[in-house]
Structure formats: C-alpha cells, structure tokens
Design a protein around this motif. Structure first.
Motif, PDB file in Angstrom:
ATOM      1  N   HIS A  59      -8.445   6.587   4.277  1.00  0.00           N
ATOM      2  CA  HIS A  59      -8.497   5.341   3.516  1.00  0.00           C
ATOM      3  C   HIS A  59      -7.308   4.437   3.833  1.00  0.00           C
ATOM      4  N   THR A  60      -6.099   4.962   3.630  1.00  0.00           N
ATOM      5  CA  THR A  60      -4.901   4.112   3.675  1.00  0.00           C
ATOM      6  C   THR A  60      -4.523   3.633   5.064  1.00  0.00           C
ATOM      7  N   VAL A  61      -4.851   4.407   6.083  1.00  0.00           N
ATOM      8  CA  VAL A  61      -4.496   4.025   7.454  1.00  0.00           C
ATOM      9  C   VAL A  61      -5.723   3.528   8.215  1.00  0.00           C
ATOM     10  N   HIS A  62      -6.720   4.399   8.352  1.00  0.00           N
ATOM     11  CA  HIS A  62      -7.855   4.072   9.209  1.00  0.00           C
ATOM     12  C   HIS A  62      -8.736   2.956   8.646  1.00  0.00           C
ATOM     13  N   PHE A  63      -9.115   3.051   7.362  1.00  0.00           N
ATOM     14  CA  PHE A  63      -9.984   2.011   6.810  1.00  0.00           C
ATOM     15  C   PHE A  63      -9.224   0.724   6.558  1.00  0.00           C
ATOM     16  N   ARG A  64      -8.092   0.819   5.895  1.00  0.00           N
ATOM     17  CA  ARG A  64      -7.348  -0.410   5.581  1.00  0.00           C
ATOM     18  C   ARG A  64      -6.869  -1.147   6.828  1.00  0.00           C
ATOM     19  N   GLY A  65      -6.708  -0.435   7.923  1.00  0.00           N
ATOM     20  CA  GLY A  65      -6.290  -1.071   9.169  1.00  0.00           C
ATOM     21  C   GLY A  65      -7.446  -1.516  10.044  1.00  0.00           C
ATOM     22  N   SER A  66      -8.653  -1.439   9.523  1.00  0.00           N
ATOM     23  CA  SER A  66      -9.837  -1.710  10.349  1.00  0.00           C
ATOM     24  C   SER A  66     -10.431  -3.097  10.109  1.00  0.00           C
ATOM     25  N   GLU A  67     -11.291  -3.482  11.053  1.00  0.00           N
ATOM     26  CA  GLU A  67     -12.061  -4.717  10.886  1.00  0.00           C
ATOM     27  C   GLU A  67     -13.047  -4.580   9.730  1.00  0.00           C
ATOM     28  N   ALA A  68     -13.508  -3.359   9.469  1.00  0.00           N
ATOM     29  CA  ALA A  68     -14.431  -3.137   8.353  1.00  0.00           C
ATOM     30  C   ALA A  68     -13.770  -3.499   7.027  1.00  0.00           C
ATOM     31  N   PHE A  69     -12.479  -3.181   6.881  1.00  0.00           N
ATOM     32  CA  PHE A  69     -11.771  -3.538   5.652  1.00  0.00           C
ATOM     33  C   PHE A  69     -11.674  -5.059   5.520  1.00  0.00           C
ATOM     34  N   GLN A  70     -11.393  -5.733   6.616  1.00  0.00           N
ATOM     35  CA  GLN A  70     -11.330  -7.202   6.581  1.00  0.00           C
ATOM     36  C   GLN A  70     -12.686  -7.781   6.193  1.00  0.00           C
ATOM     37  N   ALA A  71     -13.758  -7.197   6.713  1.00  0.00           N
ATOM     38  CA  ALA A  71     -15.110  -7.667   6.365  1.00  0.00           C
ATOM     39  C   ALA A  71     -15.409  -7.395   4.898  1.00  0.00           C
ATOM     40  N   TRP A  72     -14.982  -6.232   4.399  1.00  0.00           N
ATOM     41  CA  TRP A  72     -15.151  -5.876   2.978  1.00  0.00           C
ATOM     42  C   TRP A  72     -14.479  -6.914   2.099  1.00  0.00           C
ATOM     43  N   ARG A  73     -13.231  -7.208   2.402  1.00  0.00           N
ATOM     44  CA  ARG A  73     -12.495  -8.177   1.582  1.00  0.00           C
ATOM     45  C   ARG A  73     -13.103  -9.569   1.676  1.00  0.00           C
ATOM     46  N   ALA A  74     -13.621  -9.929   2.827  1.00  0.00           N
ATOM     47  CA  ALA A  74     -14.268 -11.238   2.973  1.00  0.00           C
ATOM     48  C   ALA A  74     -15.520 -11.324   2.102  1.00  0.00           C
ATOM     49  N   LEU A  75     -16.237 -10.221   1.984  1.00  0.00           N
ATOM     50  CA  LEU A  75     -17.454 -10.206   1.172  1.00  0.00           C
ATOM     51  C   LEU A  75     -17.168 -10.276  -0.324  1.00  0.00           C
ATOM     52  N   VAL A  76     -16.143  -9.555  -0.788  1.00  0.00           N
ATOM     53  CA  VAL A  76     -15.952  -9.403  -2.234  1.00  0.00           C
ATOM     54  C   VAL A  76     -14.718 -10.108  -2.802  1.00  0.00           C
ATOM     55  N   GLY A  77     -13.795 -10.479  -1.967  1.00  0.00           N
ATOM     56  CA  GLY A  77     -12.508 -11.008  -2.440  1.00  0.00           C
ATOM     57  C   GLY A  77     -12.592 -12.195  -3.374  1.00  0.00           C
ATOM     58  N   ASP A  78     -13.522 -13.104  -3.139  1.00  0.00           N
ATOM     59  CA  ASP A  78     -13.622 -14.301  -3.985  1.00  0.00           C
ATOM     60  C   ASP A  78     -14.109 -13.999  -5.401  1.00  0.00           C
ATOM     61  N   PHE A  79     -14.661 -12.807  -5.620  1.00  0.00           N
ATOM     62  CA  PHE A  79     -15.141 -12.431  -6.948  1.00  0.00           C
ATOM     63  C   PHE A  79     -14.031 -11.873  -7.836  1.00  0.00           C
ATOM     64  N   PHE A  80     -12.922 -11.452  -7.238  1.00  0.00           N
ATOM     65  CA  PHE A  80     -11.852 -10.806  -7.998  1.00  0.00           C
ATOM     66  C   PHE A  80     -11.145 -11.779  -8.924  1.00  0.00           C
ATOM     67  N   ALA A  81     -10.988 -11.380 -10.190  1.00  0.00           N
ATOM     68  CA  ALA A  81     -10.210 -12.170 -11.146  1.00  0.00           C
ATOM     69  C   ALA A  81      -8.725 -11.840 -11.006  1.00  0.00           C
ATOM     70  N   ALA A  82      -8.434 -10.664 -10.462  1.00  0.00           N
ATOM     71  CA  ALA A  82      -7.065 -10.189 -10.231  1.00  0.00           C
ATOM     72  C   ALA A  82      -7.144  -9.189  -9.082  1.00  0.00           C
ATOM     73  N   PRO A  83      -6.020  -8.911  -8.436  1.00  0.00           N
ATOM     74  CA  PRO A  83      -6.056  -7.904  -7.367  1.00  0.00           C
ATOM     75  C   PRO A  83      -6.493  -6.542  -7.922  1.00  0.00           C
ATOM     76  N   PRO A  84      -7.336  -5.824  -7.183  1.00  0.00           N
ATOM     77  CA  PRO A  84      -7.761  -4.493  -7.641  1.00  0.00           C
ATOM     78  C   PRO A  84      -6.560  -3.542  -7.758  1.00  0.00           C
ATOM     79  N   GLN A  85      -6.642  -2.651  -8.710  1.00  0.00           N
ATOM     80  CA  GLN A  85      -5.639  -1.598  -8.870  1.00  0.00           C
ATOM     81  C   GLN A  85      -6.255  -0.325  -8.298  1.00  0.00           C
ATOM     82  N   VAL A  86      -5.610   0.240  -7.287  1.00  0.00           N
ATOM     83  CA  VAL A  86      -6.173   1.384  -6.572  1.00  0.00           C
ATOM     84  C   VAL A  86      -5.319   2.619  -6.800  1.00  0.00           C
ATOM     85  N   GLU A  87      -5.996   3.731  -7.069  1.00  0.00           N
ATOM     86  CA  GLU A  87      -5.312   5.017  -7.161  1.00  0.00           C
ATOM     87  C   GLU A  87      -6.149   6.037  -6.410  1.00  0.00           C
TER      88      GLU A  87
END
Length: 99
Positions: free
Chosen positions: A62-90
């Motif tokens: 998650h923290t290295v491979h996915f977050r450093g990938s183009e897939a993560f950038q595509a994920w954020r492009a799809l959902v980022g505008d819906f966020f009222a605040a930055p997600p809290q991840v654990e």
C-alpha cells in the motif's frame, strides 16, 4: 495481511457520484500489487462518512507500491473532488477472529 482503513468524509449531496467513482476505481485496486480485497462502507448514523477497507499482503504494497503508482494518481483523480477533508488512513492487522 494488513488492512488499510481510510476514514473518508465527503461533501453533502455527492453520495451517488462518489459511490460511482469508487466503483469505477475498482479495477485500479484489482490490478495493484498485493491488493487482495477492497470494499466501501457507508455510515448509517453519519451519511457523509465512509470507510474504504483494502486488504494488502504487506504494508509496503500500500504505502510504497500503490501510493507511488499511476493507479493511485488515477484513484485520487476519480474521488478527490468529493472529499470534504483529507482522508484519515490507518493500517490494521487481525489479531483475533471469532468465526
């Protein structure tokens, strides 16, 4: 296996669009290294609150491979505008299973 739990608060009135965007993003997770599962849960008591639960083989998947990938950038492009605040991840791991 570890579980990424992202606590997501979205803007009011955007539920349908957010859920459609997450559905569209499913292949991004399916194709990610070490991703074993993914689900989105919506709070009954707080309708704008969601939990994204993703099962990863390792923390680094998650923290290295996915977050450093183009897939993560595509994920954020799809959902980022819906966020009222930055997600809290654990990250969690199962220590007891009842059944």
């Amino acid at each position: 296996m570890i579980f990424e739990i992202a606590h997501i608060q979205i803007k009011s009135g955007t539920h349908a669009g957010f859920e459609a965007a997450v559905t569209q993003a499913v292949p991004l997770f399916k194709g990610a290294q070490g991703c074993e599962s993914m689900r989105l849960e919506r709070s009954i008591e707080h309708g704008d609150a969601y939990r994204l639960v993703v099962g990863w083989n390792t923390l680094e998947d998650h923290t290295v491979h996915f977050r450093g990938s183009e897939a993560f950038q595509a994920w954020r492009a799809l959902v980022g505008d819906f966020f009222a605040a930055p997600p809290q991840v654990e990250h969690m791991q199962t220590v007891v299973t009842g059944f």
